[in-house]
Design a protein around this motif. Sequence first.
Motif, PDB file in Angstrom:
ATOM      1  N   GLU A   1      54.340  32.063  70.207  1.00  0.00           N
ATOM      2  CA  GLU A   1      55.726  32.493  70.370  1.00  0.00           C
ATOM      3  C   GLU A   1      56.267  32.141  71.750  1.00  0.00           C
ATOM      4  O   GLU A   1      57.416  31.696  71.886  1.00  0.00           O
ATOM      5  N   THR A   2      55.442  32.318  72.787  1.00  0.00           N
ATOM      6  CA  THR A   2      55.886  32.002  74.143  1.00  0.00           C
ATOM      7  C   THR A   2      56.158  30.511  74.298  1.00  0.00           C
ATOM      8  O   THR A   2      57.162  30.118  74.902  1.00  0.00           O
ATOM      9  N   ALA A   3      55.283  29.675  73.745  1.00  0.00           N
ATOM     10  CA  ALA A   3      55.498  28.232  73.833  1.00  0.00           C
ATOM     11  C   ALA A   3      56.742  27.815  73.063  1.00  0.00           C
ATOM     12  O   ALA A   3      57.480  26.913  73.493  1.00  0.00           O
ATOM     13  N   LEU A   4      57.010  28.452  71.923  1.00  0.00           N
ATOM     14  CA  LEU A   4      58.219  28.153  71.164  1.00  0.00           C
ATOM     15  C   LEU A   4      59.461  28.552  71.961  1.00  0.00           C
ATOM     16  O   LEU A   4      60.439  27.798  72.037  1.00  0.00           O
ATOM     17  N   ALA A   5      59.419  29.726  72.579  1.00  0.00           N
ATOM     18  CA  ALA A   5      60.544  30.163  73.402  1.00  0.00           C
ATOM     19  C   ALA A   5      60.762  29.205  74.568  1.00  0.00           C
ATOM     20  O   ALA A   5      61.903  28.820  74.882  1.00  0.00           O
ATOM     21  N   GLY A   6      59.669  28.790  75.223  1.00  0.00           N
ATOM     22  CA  GLY A   6      59.790  27.855  76.332  1.00  0.00           C
ATOM     23  C   GLY A   6      60.354  26.520  75.902  1.00  0.00           C
ATOM     24  O   GLY A   6      61.106  25.878  76.644  1.00  0.00           O
TER      25      GLY A   6
ATOM     26  N   ARG B   1      58.904  39.711  76.184  1.00  0.00           N
ATOM     27  CA  ARG B   1      57.778  39.154  76.942  1.00  0.00           C
ATOM     28  C   ARG B   1      57.594  37.661  76.649  1.00  0.00           C
ATOM     29  O   ARG B   1      57.269  36.875  77.541  1.00  0.00           O
ATOM     30  N   ALA B   2      57.801  37.264  75.385  1.00  0.00           N
ATOM     31  CA  ALA B   2      57.638  35.859  75.019  1.00  0.00           C
ATOM     32  C   ALA B   2      58.716  35.001  75.676  1.00  0.00           C
ATOM     33  O   ALA B   2      58.430  33.914  76.199  1.00  0.00           O
ATOM     34  N   TRP B   3      59.967  35.447  75.640  1.00  0.00           N
ATOM     35  CA  TRP B   3      61.050  34.662  76.246  1.00  0.00           C
ATOM     36  C   TRP B   3      60.847  34.514  77.739  1.00  0.00           C
ATOM     37  O   TRP B   3      60.919  33.408  78.290  1.00  0.00           O
TER      38      TRP B   3
END
Length: 497
Positions: free
Chosen positions: A275-280, A379-381
């Motif tokens: 999710e974090t990589a997708l947000a990034g 947190r992911a964003w």
Amino acid sequence: MLAAGALILSGPWSPSLAPAHADGDADAGTAVASGPEGCPAGAVCGRLRVPLDRGDRSAGTTSVAFRLVYRRDRSRPAEGTLLPNPGGPGLPVIGHRDYARKYHDLLATHDLLLVDPRGVGASGPVTCRTAGWADLHASRARAIAAAAACGRELGAGRRFYTTEAVADDIDDVRAHLGIGRLDLLGQSYGSYLMNVYARRHPRHVRSVVLSGAYPREFDMLGRPAARAARRALRLLCHRSGGACDGEEVLDDLAVLAARLDARPLRYGDGAVLDETALAGTVYKLASGHVELLGRLPAALHAAVHRDMGPLVHLVAQVRPISGYAAGRTGFSMPMFVTVACNDYPALWDRDAPLRVRARQYAARLARLAPRDYRPFRPRAWIGGITDLGDLCIAWPARRAPERHRLGRPPDVPVLVVSGELDTGTPTEEALLAARSYRHAKVVEVPSAGHVAEQDPRAAACVISLQTRFILQGRVSGTECLRHIPPVPVPAPERALT
């Protein structure tokens, strides 16, 4: 909200930190060399020795490289001197940015002053050998560790590398060259730097152009960026001729974010798409890769239907931003981290030990409203944006270098340019940056991303606007904004073939 082209009025030191910098034999403010090799015809190049710490002259000196390119028409005095900075922090200027070509019309009558910030390029580059710079883009935990390792390696010398120090170095170069006033052009972090310069040295500013601007006290929790991402996707689809629907794209992102949080995908050379990589990826597409943004709706549509190939390919294209770590374009990761950790707002008590800082940061996150970050979790964003959130939480310096109270900004013409699709420095933050100046004008460039004059579709229009503004002190020629084409968006069935 959807109108195009709106004019809004409104430990041990690194070797590079030691002998060459702690040379007390030369007085600060004296030229120490005739200049870097390769100084072009029609220019003066040199290095100026300046204090490492203007409040403590015993700290020694460093040298700052400059290049003054003379106007083409030397029959008359210069009408002004353009001082650009491309941002970073950590981007060099001399020999890396072709301002002479891009601002060709302006430089018929204006000189061009290029200054590499201390610690960058030809100005005594800072090195951190213990930090794994690729880790900044690998995972949040590894990014925090890399930043902390750099801070420990630099030791006490890290306090000398701040935006205020760079601004004062620039003014020493200006004075050394006998230039009365400067026309400031700040791009991205360069806007932050130029704002500091203008308020520390207001008498020496003739005009200010800020592109991709953000205020000194900005939101380290990324809420304006999240709002800008939602707006960018809606605008992208609004101008797509029916190739996508903004709300459907946001819904697809929400589905994939939840799916990748539960079950991250490994691909390529061991990279992880969670999710974090997708947000990034969403953040970077709109802030620095807007030419690829149009591919996102179809890639998400395919991924929701279990074909991850187009999305993985898109993510892999965005990841090479970490190539900066290998020195491409001369980018300095050590200076990026050092300036961010010295200057940017902290979300914890800098005097507290790490475990207390971590509790304070967690408490800030717990108070965030999830709706502000839709379709991602907070947190992911935040974790997907390198220089926000907790990147500097383990930075070894407890007290930040002293930030002096800035003076009143000069009452001069100010133009702030914002890309409509930009998530990195959205228009919301550009308006806050403009608020410091009495008569600032803000121009939002339709369908453009971060630093609109770097977008090939918008460059000619934006540079002409900036040039006219510097020459005339007012905004004119905005008609070209209406002719900037939208970002192409392939229809899903075409993008998947």
